[in-house]
Design a protein around this motif. Structure first.
Motif, PDB file in Angstrom:
ATOM      1  N   UNK A 155     -39.562  44.717  70.315  1.00 24.22           N
ATOM      2  CA  UNK A 155     -39.072  43.681  69.403  1.00 24.22           C
ATOM      3  C   UNK A 155     -39.412  44.007  67.944  1.00 24.22           C
ATOM      4  N   UNK A 156     -40.592  44.573  67.717  1.00 22.14           N
ATOM      5  CA  UNK A 156     -41.014  44.934  66.364  1.00 22.14           C
ATOM      6  C   UNK A 156     -40.878  46.428  66.124  1.00 22.14           C
ATOM      7  N   UNK A 157     -41.232  47.228  67.104  1.00 25.05           N
ATOM      8  CA  UNK A 157     -41.085  48.682  66.991  1.00 25.05           C
ATOM      9  C   UNK A 157     -42.280  49.330  66.340  1.00 25.05           C
ATOM     10  N   UNK A 158     -42.458  49.094  65.044  1.00 29.05           N
ATOM     11  CA  UNK A 158     -43.590  49.675  64.321  1.00 29.05           C
ATOM     12  C   UNK A 158     -44.149  48.654  63.341  1.00 29.05           C
ATOM     13  N   UNK A 159     -45.459  48.775  63.066  1.00 32.40           N
ATOM     14  CA  UNK A 159     -46.094  48.031  61.994  1.00 32.40           C
ATOM     15  C   UNK A 159     -46.884  49.022  61.148  1.00 32.40           C
ATOM     16  N   UNK A 160     -47.204  48.608  59.926  1.00 28.93           N
ATOM     17  CA  UNK A 160     -47.857  49.518  58.986  1.00 28.93           C
ATOM     18  C   UNK A 160     -49.179  48.932  58.507  1.00 28.93           C
ATOM     19  N   UNK A 161     -50.165  49.793  58.353  1.00 38.60           N
ATOM     20  CA  UNK A 161     -51.407  49.397  57.715  1.00 38.60           C
ATOM     21  C   UNK A 161     -51.175  49.312  56.217  1.00 38.60           C
ATOM     22  N   UNK A 162     -51.687  48.247  55.615  1.00 42.52           N
ATOM     23  CA  UNK A 162     -51.519  48.068  54.177  1.00 42.52           C
ATOM     24  C   UNK A 162     -52.716  48.653  53.450  1.00 42.52           C
ATOM     25  N   UNK A 163     -52.459  49.563  52.526  1.00 42.65           N
ATOM     26  CA  UNK A 163     -53.532  50.197  51.753  1.00 42.65           C
ATOM     27  C   UNK A 163     -54.098  49.230  50.723  1.00 42.65           C
ATOM     28  N   UNK A 164     -55.258  49.552  50.193  1.00 43.19           N
ATOM     29  CA  UNK A 164     -55.932  48.706  49.209  1.00 43.19           C
ATOM     30  C   UNK A 164     -55.088  48.516  47.956  1.00 43.19           C
ATOM     31  N   UNK A 165     -54.268  49.523  47.616  1.00 45.95           N
ATOM     32  CA  UNK A 165     -53.437  49.414  46.411  1.00 45.95           C
ATOM     33  C   UNK A 165     -52.098  48.714  46.668  1.00 45.95           C
ATOM     34  N   UNK A 166     -51.906  48.210  47.890  1.00 48.22           N
ATOM     35  CA  UNK A 166     -50.695  47.476  48.224  1.00 48.22           C
ATOM     36  C   UNK A 166     -49.601  48.301  48.859  1.00 48.22           C
ATOM     37  N   UNK A 167     -49.740  49.624  48.851  1.00 50.04           N
ATOM     38  CA  UNK A 167     -48.733  50.476  49.488  1.00 50.04           C
ATOM     39  C   UNK A 167     -48.910  50.464  51.003  1.00 50.04           C
ATOM     40  N   UNK A 168     -47.900  50.945  51.713  1.00 47.42           N
ATOM     41  CA  UNK A 168     -47.960  50.999  53.164  1.00 47.42           C
ATOM     42  C   UNK A 168     -48.461  52.356  53.609  1.00 47.42           C
ATOM     43  N   UNK A 169     -49.378  52.337  54.570  1.00 46.35           N
ATOM     44  CA  UNK A 169     -50.001  53.582  55.024  1.00 46.35           C
ATOM     45  C   UNK A 169     -49.630  53.940  56.442  1.00 46.35           C
ATOM     46  N   UNK A 170     -50.648  54.113  57.280  1.00 44.07           N
ATOM     47  CA  UNK A 170     -50.460  54.603  58.649  1.00 44.07           C
ATOM     48  C   UNK A 170     -49.553  53.678  59.450  1.00 44.07           C
ATOM     49  N   UNK A 171     -48.807  54.262  60.357  1.00 41.60           N
ATOM     50  CA  UNK A 171     -47.846  53.539  61.178  1.00 41.60           C
ATOM     51  C   UNK A 171     -48.379  53.369  62.591  1.00 41.60           C
TER      52      UNK A 171
END
Length: 257
Positions: free
Chosen positions: A118-134
């Motif tokens: 249903x979601x597929x993937x989610x992302x870790x949010x980095x401290x600077x607001x960018x998206x990191x590891x999947x």
């Protein structure tokens, strides 16, 4: 009693209403910021010896109505796209930011899609607001994997620290109205009534109505988004003829209020 139309000022466009051939209302525009009725005709000169102008042949009158409305009008948008306003359940894309606690978090909406993905993937949010590891959706939570249960809206993770922010993008079903721009459907021909308020030099008010029996709605329009205000542009060309064979491109009726 005769109405004197020799000195009238249009002070307001009250509304524009449109009807289909069955007499059913298609839309009302009642937040008109400005409007224009452009009237043109062609003229061809008849020339004699040495280019002398002997006469003029006049032909091909045309009328174009244009307006800008301050709010989005769904029926007008449907007329411009040649479709209808559909009511039902449709998918929209959600951007969800969640915070992890005890290797769990919840989506704000119920994710819709293929069972188990249903979601597929989610992302870790980095401290600077960018998206990191999947992280990928799976049948069991593990390193780099998570599970999701639509019934509880719960995401289960493995090895993710409390307070970590996750970002998910997924579809959810919503009860909504939908208007589509279909590449194989084209704008409609409608009957337009343009209601205006007029005033003479003695400050006496009159009501006026411009009637266009056959208005060919243009499929070229703009929705101005952002900035100080919203604007929904509308344009239509008047057509002569039709079921009653009238040659009128428009009628203006002025009456007392």
């Amino acid at each position: 009693m005769a109405v004197d139309v020799s000195k009238l000022i249009v002070t307001e466009v009250a509304q524009i209403t449109a009807f289909n051939n069955a007499g059913e209302l298609e839309f009302i525009m009642d937040e008109v910021q400005n409007g224009t009725i452009s009237n043109t005709q062609e003229k061809a000169d008849v020339q004699g010896r040495n280019g002398r102008k002997l006469a003029s042949l006049k032909k091909n009158k045309s009328v174009t109505v244009s307006a800008t409305n301050g709010v989005l009008v769904g029926g007008a948008l449907a007329a411009q796209t040649g479709t209808e306003v559909e009511q039902g359940t449709f998918n929209v894309r959600i951007t969800d930011v969640m915070t992890v606690k005890d290797n769990k978090c919840k989506t704000s909406k119920i994710a819709a899609g293929t069972t188990g993905a249903e979601i597929g993937v989610i992302y870790l949010k980095n401290a600077n607001g960018s998206l990191g590891a999947k992280l990928e959706q799976d049948a069991a939570a593990a390193a780099g994997k998570f599970t999701y249960d639509p019934a509880t809206q719960e995401i289960v993770l493995a090895g993710i620290a409390d307070g970590t922010e996750l970002v998910a993008f997924y579809d959810t079903e919503v009860e909504s109205a939908k208007i589509s721009k279909d590449s194989e459907k084209y704008s409609k021909v409608l009957k337009l009534y343009i209601d205006v308020i007029l005033q003479d030099s003695c400050n006496v008010e009159y009501a006026g109505q411009i009637i266009i029996q056959r208005a060919d709605v243009s499929g070229e329009f703009e929705l101005t988004l952002g900035g100080d205000s919203f604007a929904h542009s509308f344009e239509a060309e008047s057509l002569a003829g039709g079921c009653n064979g009238s040659t009128n491109l428009w009628d203006l009726v002025v009456y007392g209020v």
